[in-house]
Scaffold this motif. Structure first.
Motif, PDB file in Angstrom:
ATOM      1  N   GLY A 184      82.317  82.550  41.982  1.00 46.69           N
ATOM      2  CA  GLY A 184      80.988  82.693  42.566  1.00 46.69           C
ATOM      3  C   GLY A 184      80.105  83.622  41.762  1.00 46.69           C
ATOM      4  N   ALA A 185      80.677  84.715  41.271  1.00 44.08           N
ATOM      5  CA  ALA A 185      79.909  85.657  40.454  1.00 44.08           C
ATOM      6  C   ALA A 185      79.477  85.010  39.144  1.00 44.08           C
ATOM      7  N   TYR A 186      80.348  84.236  38.532  1.00 37.32           N
ATOM      8  CA  TYR A 186      80.000  83.580  37.275  1.00 37.32           C
ATOM      9  C   TYR A 186      78.838  82.613  37.474  1.00 37.32           C
ATOM     10  N   ARG A 187      78.817  81.917  38.609  1.00 33.65           N
ATOM     11  CA  ARG A 187      77.700  80.999  38.872  1.00 33.65           C
ATOM     12  C   ARG A 187      76.391  81.763  39.019  1.00 33.65           C
ATOM     13  N   ALA A 228      68.186  85.291  46.317  1.00 31.77           N
ATOM     14  CA  ALA A 228      69.241  84.286  46.337  1.00 31.77           C
ATOM     15  C   ALA A 228      70.146  84.360  45.115  1.00 31.77           C
ATOM     16  N   HIS A 229      69.853  85.296  44.188  1.00 32.02           N
ATOM     17  CA  HIS A 229      70.605  85.420  42.939  1.00 32.02           C
ATOM     18  C   HIS A 229      70.677  84.063  42.212  1.00 32.02           C
ATOM     19  N   SER A 230      69.522  83.415  42.178  1.00 29.83           N
ATOM     20  CA  SER A 230      69.444  82.096  41.541  1.00 29.83           C
ATOM     21  C   SER A 230      69.260  82.253  40.036  1.00 29.83           C
ATOM     22  N   ILE A 231      69.814  81.324  39.287  1.00 35.40           N
ATOM     23  CA  ILE A 231      69.594  81.311  37.838  1.00 35.40           C
ATOM     24  C   ILE A 231      68.410  80.418  37.476  1.00 35.40           C
ATOM     25  N   GLU A 232      67.776  79.786  38.487  1.00 42.08           N
ATOM     26  CA  GLU A 232      66.615  78.940  38.246  1.00 42.08           C
ATOM     27  C   GLU A 232      65.347  79.792  38.168  1.00 42.08           C
ATOM     28  N   LEU A 233      64.347  79.282  37.471  1.00 45.01           N
ATOM     29  CA  LEU A 233      63.075  79.991  37.349  1.00 45.01           C
ATOM     30  C   LEU A 233      62.125  79.663  38.496  1.00 45.01           C
ATOM     31  N   ARG A 234      62.361  78.553  39.181  1.00 44.37           N
ATOM     32  CA  ARG A 234      61.539  78.213  40.348  1.00 44.37           C
ATOM     33  C   ARG A 234      62.368  77.365  41.299  1.00 44.37           C
ATOM     34  N   ALA A 235      61.960  77.387  42.560  1.00 41.15           N
ATOM     35  CA  ALA A 235      62.704  76.630  43.578  1.00 41.15           C
ATOM     36  C   ALA A 235      62.467  75.141  43.418  1.00 41.15           C
TER      37      ALA A 235
END
Length: 404
Positions: A168-171, A397-404
């Protein structure tokens, strides 16, 4: 290929100085922001998984490490003892002896187990000067460490759950494992001499790997002196492999420290220690993140999450107001005003920042910002509150995306 030593200095994340010493990096404000954010993320993940955090001293009496076995098996990697008032104290090479003593300080029932004890703590390794480099090989280490004290029938499930936390942390960090390694003992006298113990712990870790469904390879000579490990390996841009995360099963130290719990039968029983580290040392984790992302860290982890770019000095009040809004939301923002060059030059300078909020005369008049993303995407001007709310949601959300 990205070199974290070069990028880390260019981005003002960390540095070293010969007056402080080799292998002893210091963290600059932007690097400290990355490190603090990473540490808080790990603490939160651990708390949600039922871990309880402790603090323990970086020093210990030599006797502590004689009991744990570090002194007889690991002293070549430890700093020399210091004489204090007729006693010898040592900079610790690991946190597990301290956690064993913390467990031993209170009596425990089987109903309390598994007891998950975690700490982000300092430790020290006497690395030779020739192997030191950047953040990957250092003498002063901040370790994400935890020890789970459990009954024998809880061991496999706790080790499996630790692997899930690592995944989960790696994601969230936007990285991946190169391979999983079952690290076994090799020839020589550096391992605890207890064949039965090694067989039990190896069988348990093999079961965990098989149930998890991850491909793995066995490697002799890579175990800890007290037990086998699951090592999660990562690879840098030059193809060099290193261990970032680990899960270990330890029957040895509970015996050495005479640990016990009271079972349902009212008798004393020996717990098992599961050692696990989600990201290993903070230094090595940050080094790998810098190289894996080329300095363009995920938005939640980036030292500056939003660059605010007023087109001219006339929009500076609106830029300052936007920066205050960011601070109120816990976002890290920086104003890059016209004194730092043309708008194009400032956009290029902020190329690694996840978002760039451009404020021209029209945006200032209407309370809007024109958001540019790191990948080159330009979004239509939107109300400042809306833009910041979307950025904050991605960060939370700790997302790696730049936008939703």
């Amino acid at each position: 290929m990205h070199d974290h030593r070069k990028l880390g200095r260019e981005l003002d994340l960390f540095d070293t100085d010969p007056l402080i010493g080799a292998g002893l990096p210091y963290w600059l404000p932007d690097g400290a922001a990355v490190r603090h954010t990473l540490e808080e993320y790990i603490r939160t993940v651990e708390q949600r998984a039922g871990y309880r955090h402790v603090y323990s001293p970086v020093l210990g009496k030599r006797e502590l490490y004689e009991i744990s076995g570090h002194w007889s098996h690991y002293s070549d990697d430890m700093f020399p003892p210091m004489d204090l008032g007729g006693e010898q104290v040592v900079l610790r090479p690991s946190l597990c002896p301290h956690h064993a003593v913390i467990y031993r300080s209170r009596s425990h029932s089987y109903r309390e187990l598994p007891l998950r004890v975690a700490e982000l703590g300092g430790m020290y390794r006497s690395e030779l000067s020739g192997v030191l480099g950047g953040l990957t090989r250092v003498r002063s280490i901040q370790l994400n460490d935890a020890h789970i004290f459990c009954t024998p029938d809880q061991v496999a499930e706790e080790a499996r759950a630790a692997l899930e936390l690592i995944g989960g942390a790696y994601r969230a960090l936007g990285i991946s494992a190169a391979r999983y390694r079952l690290s076994l003992p090799g020839p020589g006298g550096k391992y605890v001499d207890d064949p039965g113990m090694w067989q039990r712990s190896t069988a348990l870790l093999t079961e965990v790997l098989d149930r998890s469904g991850v491909p793995y390879e066995a490697a002799e000579g890579e175990a800890a002196f007290y037990g086998p490990k699951i090592d999660v390996q990562v690879v840098d841009g030059a193809g060099r492999e290193s261990t970032l995360s680990t899960v270990q099963i330890d029957f040895h130290q509970p015996v050495r420290f005479a640990l016990h719990y009271i079972g349902a039968d009212g008798a004393k029983h020996r717990p098992v220690m599961v050692h696990r580290s989600i990201i290993g040392s903070v230094e090595r984790a940050v080094a790998h993140l810098i190289e894996a992302h080329g300095g363009a860290l995920p938005a939640w982890l980036a030292p500056t999450q939003l660059a605010i770019l007023p087109v001219s000095g006339a929009e500076l009040p609106e830029a300052e107001a936007l920066a205050r809004q960011c601070a109120g939301l816990g976002l890290r923002a920086e104003i890059a005003g016209p004194e730092r060059g043309t708008l194009g030059a400032r956009i290029r300078e902020a190329r690694l920042v996840p978002g760039q909020a451009v404020i021209g005369a029209r945006e200032a008049a209407e309370g809007q910002v024109a958001l540019r993303l790191r990948d080159g995407t330009r979004l239509d001007p939107r109300p400042a509150d809306e833009v910041l709310a979307r950025i904050a949601a991605l960060v939370d959300a700790h997302s790696i995306e730049l936008r939703a």
